[in-house]
Every structure is written in C-alpha cells, then in structure tokens.
Scaffold this active site. Structure first.
Site, PDB file in Angstrom:
ATOM      1  N   ARG A   1       5.826 -13.294   9.276  1.00 42.55           N
ATOM      2  CA  ARG A   1       6.407 -12.007   8.944  1.00 42.55           C
ATOM      3  C   ARG A   1       7.778 -11.883   9.607  1.00 42.55           C
ATOM      4  O   ARG A   1       8.133 -12.659  10.497  1.00 42.55           O
ATOM      5  CB  ARG A   1       5.495 -10.872   9.406  1.00 42.55           C
TER       6      ARG A   1
ATOM      7  N   GLU B   1       0.856  -1.181   0.000  1.00 36.40           N
ATOM      8  CA  GLU B   1       0.000   0.000   0.000  1.00 36.40           C
ATOM      9  C   GLU B   1       0.899   1.240   0.000  1.00 36.40           C
ATOM     10  O   GLU B   1       1.795   1.351   0.840  1.00 36.40           O
ATOM     11  CB  GLU B   1      -0.894   0.003   1.234  1.00 36.40           C
TER      12      GLU B   1
ATOM     13  N   LYS C   1       4.198   1.300  10.990  1.00 40.76           N
ATOM     14  CA  LYS C   1       4.141   2.531  10.203  1.00 40.76           C
ATOM     15  C   LYS C   1       3.835   3.727  11.078  1.00 40.76           C
ATOM     16  O   LYS C   1       4.395   4.817  10.900  1.00 40.76           O
ATOM     17  CB  LYS C   1       3.085   2.403   9.100  1.00 40.76           C
TER      18      LYS C   1
END
Length: 899
Positions: free
Chosen positions: A371, A133, A381
């Site tokens: 992950r 994204e 983020k």
C-alpha cells in the site's frame, strides 16, 4: 508535438509521442496499422518515430483507431512482479511499460519468485476492478490502487470494473458514493475520451449481488461448510485463540444442517436481535492463519441500505462478498494491498467451495502489492473523520487534506498524481514515502503546463516620478517561456506600481537599524539610492522612502525610471544591474485573496513521539493573505473559467475551477479556488517553487539532521573534543528486554515466536520472530533478560511481522548459540551504552536504505572477547557493551561473533 527538453532527474529520457507526416510512402504505414502499439511508441532516445500517412482520410482513421483502443498518451509503470505474472499467464506483452535497462527488463524478480500463487493459463480478457467501500472520501492511498488497476487493464488490452463494496449500511452514505465516482473520473481524466467514464460498463455494486451471495451462503450451510453461531463478540474473540495458541471450537459448531438452515432463514426474516446470531464458515479453528478460524460470513444489521432500502436485515462481510463479486464479474486478477495477503486462503476457499455446486464459474486470482504510506500526513479513515468533525480542517475538500477532493481543490493535477504513483512503482515491500516526492511531482507537472503571471503578495507602492501623467505602456510577453502554444499576455506599465515588500531592504528603517544599516550579504534587490530591474520593463532608481509615522515602516518608494533600459537593454557605459524583481501596475491590478497552504502536520510520522497525532498539527498550515494584487490577465482568465464552470453540463468530463493555475513568478504555483466570485478572486498555493521542508526550512528536520552527524559534527570539531564524527553506533537503539512468551512459529520449523517486553511505555509487548528453534530450548527463554535492536523497520517472516531483533553470540558453524545476558536488576528499555563512547542518540526508526546500511556496518563490529564480555570494535579500539548494573556478557562463548 514532442518537447525534446526534459528536467526530469532520471538517467533515461522517456516521452510518448505520435508524429504524423503527410507522405506517399505507405510501407511504414501498413506496419503501424497492424500493430497494437499504435500511439504508444515509447521513446528512450532523442530519435522520434515518424508514421508516414498518404491521405488526410487515413490520418482520421488512425486517430479514430487510437481513440477506440484507448491508446491515449498516458504514463508508464516499470515492469513489476504483477505484470510479469499476468504476462506469463496470458502470453500477452504489456503495452506501455516503462523500459528499463539491465536486469530490470527481464527475468523474475525476487518478489515474483517468492509469491506462492496458482498460475492458471488465463484465456479470457484480463479484467481488474477498483472496489472501494463508500464510507469515506478517497485519499492518496486510493490513488495508487485506482491508477494501477486501470493501468493493468489498459496495458493488457483488457477491462477494469468500477464496483462499490456497499455491504455495511451503518457507515455508508450517498455523499460518499458520488464523491468516489467523481474522484475516479477526475484522476483518470485525460486518459479517456471526453464525456466517457474510465471504467468498463456500468457502475457495479456488491448490493447488486445480495441475492446470489445469500444463495451462496445457503449452499455452504447445506454442504456443512457453514453454521450459525450464538457466541457473543467477546466470546468469539476468546475462542479464536492467538498467534501461538490454537482456537477452540464453538459449542454451537456441531448444530445440524437443518437447524442451521432454520436459524439462517430466521436471521433473514428478522426474527432475531443484532448480535444474537452470526453465520460462520466451518474451516479449522486450529489453523495457523487466524483468518481461517471459522470467519464470519453474515451478521444481523437493522439498517436501511442506500440501494436496497429495508429489503435486507442481514449483510455479508467483505471477505465473503468480495470473492463472489469478483467471480460473478469475471475478474481475472483481483489486485489488492498487502493487508489482504493473509485473507487470500479464505478468498480461494470460498471460490473452491462454491464452484463445486455450480453457483460460480470463474476463478479469479488475488495478488497483493504494498500500500502507499506517505509521511507528514494521515490516511486512516478514523483520523480523517476526526479532523473534519472536530473542525481541525474545513471539510473533506480542505486543500490541506490528503483526500483526492482536497488535492483537487488545492490545484494538484491528476497527471501529477499519476506521475507520483508511477514513480512509487509496484512491489511487495512496505515503504513510507517522503511527502516531498509528491510535491516534486506536482512541481514537475505544473512547470510544464502552468502559464506564468505576476502576483505581489505583500504590496509596497512604487511611484515613478519621471513618468508622464496617467499614460500606460503595454508589454507583450510569453505566457510560458517553453510552451509557445499558450500564447502571449499583456502586462500594463505606468506611473504607479506595486512590488513585493521583501524586495526592498530598508537600511534606514527598523530592519536596517537591527543590522547596523547594512543590507544582508549578497543582497541584489532594491535599496535606497540604488537600482533594480523590473522584469520585462525598465531599471528604476530608488530616490526616496515615504514612511508610516507610527511604525517608520516604508509605505511608498519614489523612484526614477531609466528609459534607455527598456526590455532588458543595458546602455553602453552603464554597469549591468544584477537584481531583477517582478511588479504589478496599480491602476489595472486586481485585488484578491491568497491562501498560503502548507503541510497539515509538522512531523513525518504524526503522533509517533507525542502519542497524539493532533498535537503534531502544523499551526502554520494555512496563512491567508488579503490585499494581494495580480496582473489583469489573471482576472480575465478567472472570469472566463468561472462562467464556463457555472454553465457546464453535468457530465463525466467535468471542468474544475482549480484547473486554472499559474506559476506566480518567484512565489510558487497557485490555483483558483471554487469560492471565488466576480467580486473576489481566491487563489490557493498548490506548492512552493522549491522544497522548503529540508534541514534549512524545517527546524525539527534540521534538529534531526544535526543528531545524525550534520551540525553536531561541526560543533564537536570546534570544541576540540569528542570523536569529531557522529558514529553509526550511536544511531542504533540497543535496549534491554525481557522475553515473556516463547513458542514455535506456526509455519516455519526453524523459527520461534516470542513476546518481548521492550520497555515501551503504555504499549503492548512486541512480537519477535527469531531463528532460534533447535538452538536454545524454549523453556530457557521465558523470563530471560537479553539485548535487542528495537529501532529496525518491522520485517515480515513467514507471514508474521517481527518488531525487534535479539542479539546472540555463536561459534563457528552456528553449532552453539547464546543470547547476550544482562544483569536481572536492569530495567526493560534501558539503552545500552559503550565504554568510552558518548551516550547513544538513536534514530526513531532505521527504515531507509541508507539507514539500514548503518546497522549493517555496526553489527560487523560486535563480538565477545576472551572474557565472554560483549564488545564493539572500531577505529582500532574496543568498547565494552555496558548497562547501569555492569557489562553485557555471554554465558560461555568467548571470541565469538555477535549478530
């Protein structure tokens, strides 16, 4: 060429080589040309594969074939459950996997066998994708996803798409788009042809499919599989239910298809306010999977999109657009991280519902892997944005940041990042990787490619008193001791030199007076009235120290050169000088600035203990050194690359200033910073020569080591008391807890789902999954005060993470089970003690393999005695399990196992 020496610590030696000889024997050549393995022959021994080539034209044909197949020497993942799944589905053998011995080479892994997935036979080309994204900069976590998605496509001779998931214009920006594409090209550089992008075809965007995604939503409404809801966000959360309680149908769920179509069209036409309506899938509000309780498909957003402008005022949510985009692009395997595992049922539901009406043809398969979590940094983020916006760092490309742009500016090579991803491997087990492993990969990679150079970080002037005039002597030395192809460099030598201040111990000055004028034990470098060898040059003798009048610190050393010791020679009868130091000739030296970068955080898990990750920022993460002097060859190289970067064309094989990197001998690895100019060169420390964050280098780690049996053992032995060894028992956190809620597990009849108050200050109750169904009535559990292990790594049990483990006693055969009982007056969170033992000093978390073995050893000593009291047996003694209000007991079980 293949370097047959390896410093890598693995037991098996591995390199990938292409060896070509001009020979008239075509037998081997024909075999090679028909093999898909051209250029990727994996060496597991010292022997080299030789491809015999009869002519230079055929040699050129092979090179072109290699390039056409993208078979550029790269790196290799070990076989993993995903490569096995794809190999079984396609019948293809993956190219370039790291060969392993024994069971690792064949057979299904535990992860593969436990993965419940459809296994269709894939007849089309294997196609993966990387779909970030564009609302931030890529970081270390993305490096793993980039590397593995592209490598899967390469090893199965398929394709990998680059797609930007631009469905939320509120947070997206063109700046992020450009940085993402640049980062992906950079991390894959060296594995593709020059001026080519690593992905197949053009850059794809979810916004390219907005019309189709809208048509898909309309189709679901027409089928009765979606409806327009009027609940507010707060009401939707309330109606959604919890892990142990089913959700409730929205009162608007029964709207007619016609009304839903009209309302959805009105949403698209901009007739309603944001939040007034939302389109939801109609699935099952009682589903045990919260993601299947009528998830949202479209919401109203009056935002200008960077690609579509103001064409749309409704935007699809990621979970809805993602499977549609995958299907449209013909993605065969949608590889994503474990947080999307619970989203897979909705992914499959969307595809199945839309295949029936002809809008979608392909059926991609979603597979999840763990992950990348790495210690001593943050990858959120939100936290990264806060670091930038609050000026804790100097932008997204600050060399201390875990962003790819920050790592690139620091001087970390893309091949080092790929090596790191390779070593971390692919699995379904979450792990928290030591930052030191990344640093080790950087050292290993840079050691092989970085030329050596002299740089004096804290200069101390040296004058050679017996050197004649201003004449200079030149020494020709290798740029790299193991890579002759890098050539030589010239190091000037003259009357005036600089050495490191730390290479001279001033026994007559302030530092010597603090140590009774004695040098440190084992000192081999320069002292007054003693000798040292200057690397590649001569032995010098220090005759005099010139001092600053105010501080008495040395500002100049006057030394005598021994001319017969040139270039490492030790004359007959002279004792060999052990100390060797580096130096820089003064008149030809180049002054520059050096940024001594270190880890941004001083703790392994920032914020875990302090409650605020900003409190764990490392105040020494940047130290700037002015007045550093370097040898002249560095200046020549730096000016050349600055000119090259300034005049290069804007293409996909971009050259970066930071690609000029050196090993400053005895100091570390350093790379040129983009802020450098012809008048001032700036170098960034990429990594130290060796790990400085071990117990000796980091006080906090040293303290942790002591608490785990390091120095504390020594202290106890010196004192003559205590156990002499810090026991495993003290590392386990056994605490008093209260069960607040209890109910059945939504997907397993043998498990119960509990909410437990562990006394965690300011935190929500923990979720605990326990195998007590049918053994203890649920109604007897609520309000019960029991004992739990609270510092074990969270374990996922049938889709739900359990964050503690309750202790229970059981008879033979587990026919009767009883939780350990604690007096009701004891506070939640109280640490259990053991009679006759020191107070426990538990680890923050038992998560490594070694730490988990601690728990395995400890639990083997738990049982109840003949009085029903919980005890621990060890070293031929028993110790009662105690609270502040008395012993811990079972209700009736005696001489029973506790586990």
């Amino acid at each position: 060429r293949a370097n047959q020496k390896s410093d890598r610590p693995e037991k098996s030696f591995r390199t990938q080589v292409i060896c070509i000889s001009h020979h008239k024997n075509e037998a081997n050549l024909n075999t090679v040309l028909t093999s898909d393995q051209i250029g990727t022959q994996t060496e597991t021994s010292r022997a080299m594969k030789v491809f015999c080539i009869p002519s230079w034209s055929l040699y050129l044909a092979i090179i072109l074939k290699l390039l056409d197949k993208n078979q550029v020497v790269g790196f290799a993942y070990a076989p993993n459950f995903i490569t096995k799944i794809i190999a079984e589905q396609t019948g293809l053998d993956p190219v370039g996997l790291l060969e392993v011995d024994g069971d690792g080479k064949s057979g299904k892994s535990e992860e593969s066998s436990s993965l419940v997935l459809p296994a269709p036979v894939v007849t089309q080309k294997v196609t993966t994708r990387f779909p970030p994204e564009p609302n931030g900069y890529l970081h270390l976590g993305h490096a793993k996803a980039v590397s593995f998605n592209f490598e899967v496509a390469r090893m199965f001779r398929g394709e990998c798409h680059m797609r930007l998931d631009d469905t939320n214009p509120t947070k997206e920006d063109r700046e992020y788009v450009d940085s993402i594409l640049e980062d992906v090209c950079w991390i894959r550089s060296g594995l593709v042809q020059p001026n080519h992008v690593p992905w197949t075809g053009c850059v794809r965007k979810t916004s390219d499919y907005f019309d189709l995604i809208y048509d898909c939503a309309m189709a679901l409404v027409k089928q009765g599989d979606a409806y327009v809801d009027s609940l507010s966000a707060e009401e939707m959360k309330e109606y959604r239910g919890t892990l142990v309680e089913p959700g409730k149908d929205s009162p608007y769920r029964t709207r007619s298809i016609e009304e839903n179509l009209e309302l959805f069209q009105g949403m698209k036409d901009g007739k309603y306010k944001e939040g007034e309506y939302i389109l939801r899938a109609k699935i099952d509000m009682a589903s045990p999977n919260l993601n299947m309780r009528d998830p949202a498909l479209y919401r109203i957003r009056y935002e200008t999109h960077q690609e579509t402008g103001d064409k749309w005022c409704i935007y699809p949510l990621y979970d809805f657009s993602h499977p549609i985009s995958d299907a449209v692009e013909g993605i065969t395997h949608s590889l994503c991280t474990l947080e999307f595992e619970d989203h897979r049922p909705f992914y499959d539901w969307t595809i199945e519902k839309l295949q029936g009406n002809g809008l979608l043809e392909k059926k991609p398969q979603q597979i999840e892997f763990s992950r990348l979590n790495i210690q001593s940094t943050v990858l959120s983020k939100r936290k990264l944005i806060q670091l930038v916006e609050d000026n804790h760092v100097n932008g997204w490309d600050d060399p201390r940041m875990p962003t790819l742009s920050g790592l690139r500016r620091r001087g970390v090579t893309p091949s080092a990042l790929r090596l790191f991803c390779e070593r971390m491997g692919i699995s379904k087990s979450d792990s928290n990787i030591d930052y030191g492993i990344l640093e080790d990969c950087v050292r290993e990679d840079m050691d092989k490619v970085c030329p050596r150079a002299f740089a004096v970080l804290n200069p101390l002037k040296v004058t050679i008193t017996n050197w004649g005039g201003s004449a200079l002597e030149a020494f020709e030395v290798d740029r790299h001791p193991k890579v002759g192809e890098l050539g030589n460099r010239t190091i000037p030598f003259g009357k005036h030199l600089y050495i490191e201040r730390s290479d001279f111990y001033d026994t007559e000055g302030p530092e010597g007076l603090k140590n009774e004028k004695k040098p440190p034990r084992g000192w081999k470098r320069l002292l007054l009235n003693d000798k040292v060898r200057l690397r590649f040059a001569y032995v010098i003798h220090c005759d005099e120290v010139v001092r600053d009048e105010a501080t008495q610190e040395p500002v100049e050393l006057k030394c005598t050169l021994l001319p017969e010791t040139r270039a490492g020679v030790t004359p007959e009868g002279m004792k060999r000088v052990k100390g060797i130091i580096h130096w820089v000739e003064a008149s030809t030296s180049i002054k520059c600035k050096v940024n001594q970068y270190d880890r941004l955080f001083r703790t392994e898990e920032p914020g875990k203990e302090s409650g605020d990750y900003l409190k764990d920022l490392n105040p020494d993460s940047l130290k700037t050194l002015d007045g550093v002097v370097v040898e002249p060859s560095i200046g020549i190289d730096a000016l050349a690359i600055l000119a090259e970067v300034r005049t290069q064309e804007n293409n996909n094989s971009k050259k970066y200033v930071s690609s000029l990197a050196y090993q400053f001998e005895r100091s570390g690895y350093y790379a040129l910073d983009p802020s450098s100019t012809q008048g001032e060169l700036v170098f960034n420390r990429v990594v130290t020569l060796r790990d400085t964050w071990g117990p000796k280098g980091e006080p906090e780690k040293a303290e942790k080591q002591r608490s785990r049996g390091g120095n504390k053992q020594i202290q106890q032995k010196k004192g003559g008391g205590g156990a002499g060894v810090v026991e495993d028992l003290r590392r386990v956190a056994l605490r008093v807890v209260t069960i607040l809620e209890a109910g059945p597990h939504p997907e397993a009849d043998a498990l119960l789902l509990l909410k437990v108050d562990c006394g965690d200050e300011g935190a929500e109750p923990r979720t605990v999954v326990a195998g007590l169904a049918g053994k203890i009535p649920v109604e007897e559990l609520v309000g019960k005060k029991v004992v739990a292990v609270t510092n074990l790594k969270a374990a996922k049990m049938r889709g739900i993470e359990s964050h503690a483990m309750l202790l229970a006693a059981s008879d033979e055969g587990d026919n009767k089970v009883e939780l350990l009982e604690v007096p009701s007056s004891v506070a939640n969170g109280e640490l259990i003690s053991f009679e006759g033992k020191e107070v426990s000093d538990p680890d923050g978390m038992l998560k490594s393999k070694g730490a988990l073995k601690v728990w395995e050893r400890v639990k083997a000593g738990f049982r109840s005695d003949e009085n029903g009291e919980a005890i621990y047996s060890g070293e031929d003694k028993t110790h009662r399990m105690m609270t502040s209000a008395g012993p811990v007991k079972t209700a009736s079980l005696t001489n029973a196992v506790i586990q």
